[in-house]
Scaffold this motif. Structure first.
Motif, mmCIF file in Angstrom:
data_model
loop_
_atom_site.group_PDB
_atom_site.id
_atom_site.type_symbol
_atom_site.label_atom_id
_atom_site.label_comp_id
_atom_site.label_asym_id
_atom_site.label_seq_id
_atom_site.Cartn_x
_atom_site.Cartn_y
_atom_site.Cartn_z
ATOM 1 N N GLY A 1 11.714 -7.943 -6.046
ATOM 2 C CA GLY A 1 11.467 -6.749 -6.263
ATOM 3 C C GLY A 1 12.550 -5.754 -5.566
ATOM 4 O O GLY A 1 12.142 -4.667 -5.619
ATOM 5 N N LYS A 2 13.196 -6.120 -6.188
ATOM 6 C CA LYS A 2 14.643 -5.528 -5.178
ATOM 7 C C LYS A 2 15.401 -4.795 -6.169
ATOM 8 O O LYS A 2 15.123 -3.206 -5.961
ATOM 9 C CB LYS A 2 15.573 -6.533 -4.973
ATOM 10 N N PRO B 1 13.616 1.515 3.769
ATOM 11 C CA PRO B 1 13.271 1.744 2.369
ATOM 12 C C PRO B 1 13.725 0.419 1.642
ATOM 13 O O PRO B 1 13.881 -0.463 0.837
ATOM 14 C CB PRO B 1 13.021 2.785 2.033
ATOM 15 N N LYS B 2 14.703 -0.352 2.712
ATOM 16 C CA LYS B 2 15.618 -1.401 2.152
ATOM 17 C C LYS B 2 14.493 -3.032 2.022
ATOM 18 O O LYS B 2 15.029 -4.008 1.747
ATOM 19 C CB LYS B 2 16.453 -1.751 3.181
ATOM 20 N N ILE B 3 12.993 -2.297 3.209
ATOM 21 C CA ILE B 3 12.467 -3.189 3.458
ATOM 22 C C ILE B 3 11.164 -3.118 2.525
ATOM 23 O O ILE B 3 10.352 -4.369 2.384
ATOM 24 C CB ILE B 3 12.502 -3.701 5.004
ATOM 25 N N TYR B 4 11.154 -2.671 1.793
ATOM 26 C CA TYR B 4 9.964 -2.250 0.401
ATOM 27 C C TYR B 4 9.803 -3.493 -0.584
ATOM 28 O O TYR B 4 8.850 -3.959 -0.718
ATOM 29 C CB TYR B 4 10.699 -1.023 -0.726
ATOM 30 N N GLN C 1 9.866 -6.124 -0.125
ATOM 31 C CA GLN C 1 9.482 -7.736 0.363
ATOM 32 C C GLN C 1 8.937 -7.396 0.071
ATOM 33 O O GLN C 1 7.506 -8.281 -0.256
ATOM 34 C CB GLN C 1 9.534 -8.509 1.307
ATOM 35 N N PHE C 2 7.628 -6.119 0.227
ATOM 36 C CA PHE C 2 6.236 -5.884 -0.308
ATOM 37 C C PHE C 2 6.412 -5.760 -1.862
ATOM 38 O O PHE C 2 4.853 -6.675 -2.547
ATOM 39 C CB PHE C 2 5.814 -4.336 0.922
ATOM 40 N N THR C 3 6.979 -5.348 -2.895
ATOM 41 C CA THR C 3 7.233 -5.440 -3.870
ATOM 42 C C THR C 3 6.837 -6.385 -4.638
ATOM 43 O O THR C 3 6.628 -6.732 -5.262
ATOM 44 C CB THR C 3 8.111 -4.218 -4.365
ATOM 45 N N GLY C 4 7.728 -7.373 -3.858
ATOM 46 C CA GLY C 4 8.155 -8.717 -4.273
ATOM 47 C C GLY C 4 7.081 -9.394 -4.332
ATOM 48 O O GLY C 4 6.215 -10.645 -5.339
ATOM 49 N N ARG C 5 5.814 -9.369 -3.302
ATOM 50 C CA ARG C 5 4.867 -10.084 -3.481
ATOM 51 C C ARG C 5 4.134 -9.817 -3.905
ATOM 52 O O ARG C 5 2.940 -10.062 -5.089
ATOM 53 C CB ARG C 5 3.883 -9.778 -2.182
ATOM 54 N N VAL C 6 3.986 -8.064 -4.741
ATOM 55 C CA VAL C 6 2.747 -7.787 -5.333
ATOM 56 C C VAL C 6 3.302 -8.215 -7.444
ATOM 57 O O VAL C 6 2.669 -8.629 -8.383
ATOM 58 C CB VAL C 6 2.883 -6.822 -5.920
ATOM 59 N N LEU C 7 4.733 -8.445 -7.290
ATOM 60 C CA LEU C 7 5.315 -8.358 -8.912
ATOM 61 C C LEU C 7 4.966 -10.295 -9.249
ATOM 62 O O LEU C 7 4.832 -10.374 -10.191
ATOM 63 C CB LEU C 7 6.692 -8.445 -9.026
ATOM 64 N N ALA C 8 5.036 -10.788 -7.586
ATOM 65 C CA ALA C 8 5.208 -12.310 -8.207
ATOM 66 C C ALA C 8 3.543 -13.070 -8.063
ATOM 67 O O ALA C 8 4.054 -13.716 -8.843
ATOM 68 C CB ALA C 8 5.127 -12.947 -6.568
ATOM 69 N N GLN D 1 9.314 1.698 -5.473
ATOM 70 C CA GLN D 1 7.949 0.717 -4.307
ATOM 71 C C GLN D 1 7.609 1.574 -3.199
ATOM 72 O O GLN D 1 6.918 0.517 -2.894
ATOM 73 C CB GLN D 1 9.926 -0.029 -3.673
ATOM 74 N N LYS D 2 7.900 2.631 -2.938
ATOM 75 C CA LYS D 2 7.064 3.804 -2.386
ATOM 76 C C LYS D 2 5.896 3.573 -1.816
ATOM 77 O O LYS D 2 5.304 2.862 -1.447
ATOM 78 C CB LYS D 2 8.550 4.899 -1.998
ATOM 79 N N GLU D 3 6.073 4.094 -3.499
ATOM 80 C CA GLU D 3 4.175 4.291 -4.331
ATOM 81 C C GLU D 3 3.561 2.572 -3.870
ATOM 82 O O GLU D 3 2.355 2.294 -3.059
ATOM 83 C CB GLU D 3 4.272 4.402 -5.262
#
Ligand SMILES: [Fe+2]
Ligand SMILES: [Fe+2]
Length: 364
Positions: free
Chosen positions: A235-236, A259-262, A264-271, A243-245
């Motif tokens: 998600g990087k 926001p640097k940590i977002y 990891q959450f977007t990554g989960r969604v994309l995976a 990502q914020k959304e």
């Protein structure tokens, strides 16, 4: 008299099932086994160039130190014909190795279809046809008799090139996986689509390290370690507003994190969405790879650590790597401690809830 086994196939890519069959055939028949990769794969969409397939077979053979008994034939790879027929390959071997006993190893699924092969009877006269019997499989006795087929015993390893291409399994030697990643084949090109060059290189390095840590700690689900690590930063490179959304929508509890940590959450969604990952442990390992959290599994600890200490990170991480190679739980604590110290020394605020919770939980 030399015994030779001809083992043709797509090998797109080679996997542990192929290697195991080749080794068993070599032992049972006291023979040299020649992989004969097809130049053109039946499944054209996902295929790798034949040169890459050959390179991967070569790496696989070397990685199990089987170079004495397992060889590669370029006969079909170098052919100019539109289609390669097995009869031509068998004739080639017969003329290249006169006086040798030839065997042709065929897939179990081909036993019942063998009468359809071009000049099937002629093939069976030039080479002894051999196959591996699978439990529960119904064999055509007609074909076995007519073409004088010989069944070879021995364990069968179920592996699938298709699953490897789709990153559903990684049943092939690490050197082959690294080749796939370094040459953008199959799943690698899809991962690469999401990441800039530097982030991709880092992800490959994390995947390798995570795999090696898991292997050294006798973990059985190496695939989880490899896949979670490879996708951890997927998600990087998503634009930060997107990502914020995603975080505000799907991870509302964490909407106030740095926001640097977002990612990891977007990554989960994309995976999950783009790579079809359903395994909760893998998804959690991605979701908490930056911050950690209380109550982490070994997989989550390894991805967290491998991300921070992989060798291309630009600091000397040898000691930290060897700590977690030896023992995941202890190594994790050592690395977490080092990370905390790094934050404090550099006056980096780690007061986002998750990081703090993780450190408080493990570093009492
Ligand atoms: Fe990350
Ligand atoms: Fe990372």
């Amino acid at each position: 008299m030399k015994n030779i086994v001809i083992f043709g196939g797509a090998f797109d890519p080679i996997h542990f099932g192929h290697l195991n069959m080749a080794i068993n055939a070599s032992k049972t028949l006291n023979a040299e086994v020649f992989f004969v990769p097809a130049r053109i794969s039946v499944w054209k969409e996902e295929t790798a160039p034949v040169e890459d397939k050959i390179n991967m077979i070569d790496l696989a053979i070397k990685s199990i130190n089987a170079g004495e008994r397992l060889k590669i034939s370029r006969f079909e790879a170098d052919s100019n014909s539109d289609v390669n027929y097995t009869i031509d390959t068998v004739r080639h071997f017969a003329s290249k190795y006169p006086g040798s006993k030839l065997y042709l190893l065929i897939g179990t699924d081909q036993v019942n279809l063998f009468q359809k092969w071009k000049e099937a009877l002629e093939i069976s006269k030039l080479a002894q046809i051999v196959y591996f019997e699978r439990p529960g499989m119904v064999l055509s006795k007609d074909n076995a008799d007519k073409f004088n087929m010989l069944s070879i015993g021995g364990d069968i390893i179920d592996a699938s090139s298709t699953e490897i291409r789709l990153l559903k399994s990684i049943e092939t030697p690490l050197d082959v996986l690294m080749y796939i990643l370094n040459h953008d084949l199959y799943f690698a090109s899809r991962v690469h689509d999401f990441l800039d060059a530097e982030r991709y290189k880092h992800s490959v390095s994390v995947a390798k390290l995570s795999y090696e840590i898991a292997l050294n700690n006798q973990k059985e689900d190496l695939a989880s370690y490899f896949i979670a690590a490879l996708l951890h930063d997927i998600g990087k490179n998503v634009p930060i507003l997107e990502q914020k959304e995603i975080v505000e929508r799907d991870f509302a509890a964490y909407k106030d994190v740095n926001p640097k940590i977002y990612h990891q959450f977007t990554g989960r969604v994309l995976a999950e969405k783009e790579f079809g990952i359903l395994d909760k442990d893998i998804l959690d390992a991605i979701e908490f790879h930056t911050t950690g959290k209380p109550g982490m599994t070994d997989l989550q600890k390894v991805v967290y650590c491998a991300d921070k200490i992989e060798p291309t990170r630009g600091f000397d991480s040898k000691e930290l790597i060897s700590a977690i190679m030896n023992d995941i739980s202890k190594g994790f604590l050592t690395i977490l401690e080092a990370n905390k110290k790094f934050f404090q020394d550099h006056k980096i605020d780690f007061e986002n809830d998750l990081t703090k919770q993780c450190m408080d939980y493990y570093l009492k």
